[in-house]
Enzyme design. Structure first.
Site: not given
Ligand SMILES: Cc1ncc(COP(=O)(O)O)c(C=O)c1O
Length: 470
Positions: A121, A387-389
């Site tokens: 992100n 996972f911020c993805n």
């Protein structure tokens, strides 16, 4: 050069706090771990010297400045980068490095931003800077199940976006292509050759190397991305709060900072309302640097050099191989697989980050919150969620454009509302990641935990709070 036996010795001594506290640490993609030596070196330096604010001109500030200069040199050496070509800018983390590029990149309606769907992100966020300047963002999709992107897809997307930017004008402004050298979701290494592909099509390249450089050599004499973002705690655990933007000097010169701050200017007038930026990397370093921690980056780099990045690489690859084999062998009594793996099933062109979900005997996904809770009860530290993805998560859960666009318009107050709206089987995946201080026992303990906890069991539906922080 160190070998496997020495790494086992280091685990017992320098990283002894793991086994002394019965930790099974499997979150190296989240953070690397510090060696005791690094902490001792910091204490020794700070308690035996005196270091003042580097913006002053006095003996203690000179002492600090000398250490900052040394550390910049050490970073360049680590990347085999020519100081004439590359500048080192200290940032709080990789995210801070990305933001420096995003806020100062000369986006305009003719200069596209192109991203791989597999991105953290902190890279996805660049699109807001692009949007503010009237520039669209193009996402290059991931192939399943390997979660890679073909060279052809990258070439086509870059060429097409450049053509669109050029429409109606003589020449497109330069565009920006940003991608991770290693995925923080699947561990996939995306080809570094894309840097040359993008350059040949007139793009600047921002390489997110935060995950990759933890176990790999990145040689900036060979490959020359314009911007490289790293967080040092991911590589050697300590210090936190220090990252770098390593930038090619001509690309850096094209950036236009949206403001100035203490430390970034040669001169400024309050009443005249003008300022002149410094003409080196300090133009990008806002305020007072984290000057008591930055010198520890050199200590960390020396630590890694002493062990050998190739030794770390081989060690992590071997453990990843064992993990992947063990996961593939996990079966319910019926023979049905216990694990759905996301990404490559072998150690080819990938790092030590492995994403998965556990499956119950009927093939349904075990809620990732249940896994987080059960693992925590065994003092296993792993990561669950997206996972911020989000791009990689959307790909593995088969979420398409239209459903995700619709979700943006529905009234969704909570993460649970969002997940229910998407009719997802799970709020996310489970990620296990290995690193320098990992030991085979960590992998075996995790595999035993999975077998004991989920084989032939139907875990209860989760009523645990969902705390997704992307
Ligand atoms: C590939 C990748 N990029 C960027 C980041 C952001 O790093 P930081 O939070 O240290 O800024 C991370 C962190 O997990 C990462 O793995």
């Amino acid at each position: 050069m160190f070998d496997q036996r020495t790494l086992t010795h280091l685990r017992a001594t320098e990283y002894g706090y793991l086994d002394e506290n019965h930790h099974v640490y499997l979150d190296y993609a989240g953070a690397g771990l510090p060696a005791r030596f690094q902490l001792a070196m910091q204490a020794e330096r700070i308690t035996s010297g005196c270091y003042g604010n580097p913006h002053s001109e006095n003996p203690t500030s000179t002492a600090t400045e000398e250490l900052l200069v040394r550390t910049r040199r050490a970073v360049l050496r680590f990347f085999n980068a020519d100081p004439e070509q590359y500048a080192v800018i200290f940032t709080p983390n990789a995210t801070g490095a990305m933001r420096l590029v995003g806020e100062a990149y000369p986006f305009d309606p003719r200069s596209p931003l192109v991203l791989t769907t597999d991105n953290h992100n902190s890279v996805n966020g660049l699109r807001e800077y692009a949007k503010a300047q009237g520039t669209g963002t193009v996402y290059i999709p991931l192939d399943t199940p390997g979660l890679r992107v073909s060279d052809q897809a990258v070439h086509t997307a870059l060429a097409q976006a450049a053509r669109n930017g050029r429409a109606g004008t003589e020449r497109a402004a330069r565009g920006l292509f940003a991608y991770p050298a290693q995925s923080n979701f699947s561990g996939v290494w995306h080809p570094l050759e894309w840097i040359d592909t993008a350059h040949s099509l007139g793009y600047d390249v921002l390489l997110d190397a935060a995950a990759y450089v933890t176990t790999n050599r990145l040689d900036l004499a060979v490959l020359q991305p314009d911007f490289v973002a790293v967080s040092w705690y991911k590589v050697f655990g300590y210090p936190t709060g220090v990252g770098c933007l390593i930038a090619r000097r001509p690309a850096l010169a094209r950036l236009r900072r949206p403001w100035f701050a203490g430390g970034t200017i040669q001169m400024a007038s309050a009443q005249g309302q003008w300022h002149r930026m410094t003409d080196d990397e300090s133009a990008f370093e806002d305020g007072t640097l984290n000057f008591l921690s930055i010198p520890d980056v050199e200590v960390g780099l020396d630590w890694i050099r002493g062990i050998g990045i190739d030794t770390v690489h081989d060690h992590v690859t071997a453990l990843t191989g064992r993990l992947l084999t063990g996961l593939a062998e996990l079966r319910h009594g019926s023979g049905a697989p216990m694990v759905r793996l996301y990404g490559p099933a072998d150690t080819e062109r990938r790092g030590g980050t492995v994403a998965m979900n556990f499956l119950d005997p009927q093939g349904r996904i075990v809620d990732e919150r249940v896994v987080a809770r059960d693992a925590a009860a065994r003092t296993i530290s792993l990561r669950t969620g997206c996972f911020c993805n989000p791009g990689a998560g959307e790909t593995v859960f088969g979420l398409g454009h239209s459903v995700l666009r619709r979700a943006a318009h529905d009234r969704l107050d909570t993460v649970d509302d969002y997940l229910a709206d998407l009719e997802l089987p799970s709020g996310g995946a489970v990620r296990v990641s290995l690193g320098l201080a990992s030991h085979l026992d960590d992998v075996e303990t995790f595999l035993e935990f999975a077998a004991e906890t989920y084989r032939d069991r139907i875990p209860e539906a989760a009523t645990l709070p969902r705390r997704l922080r992307c």
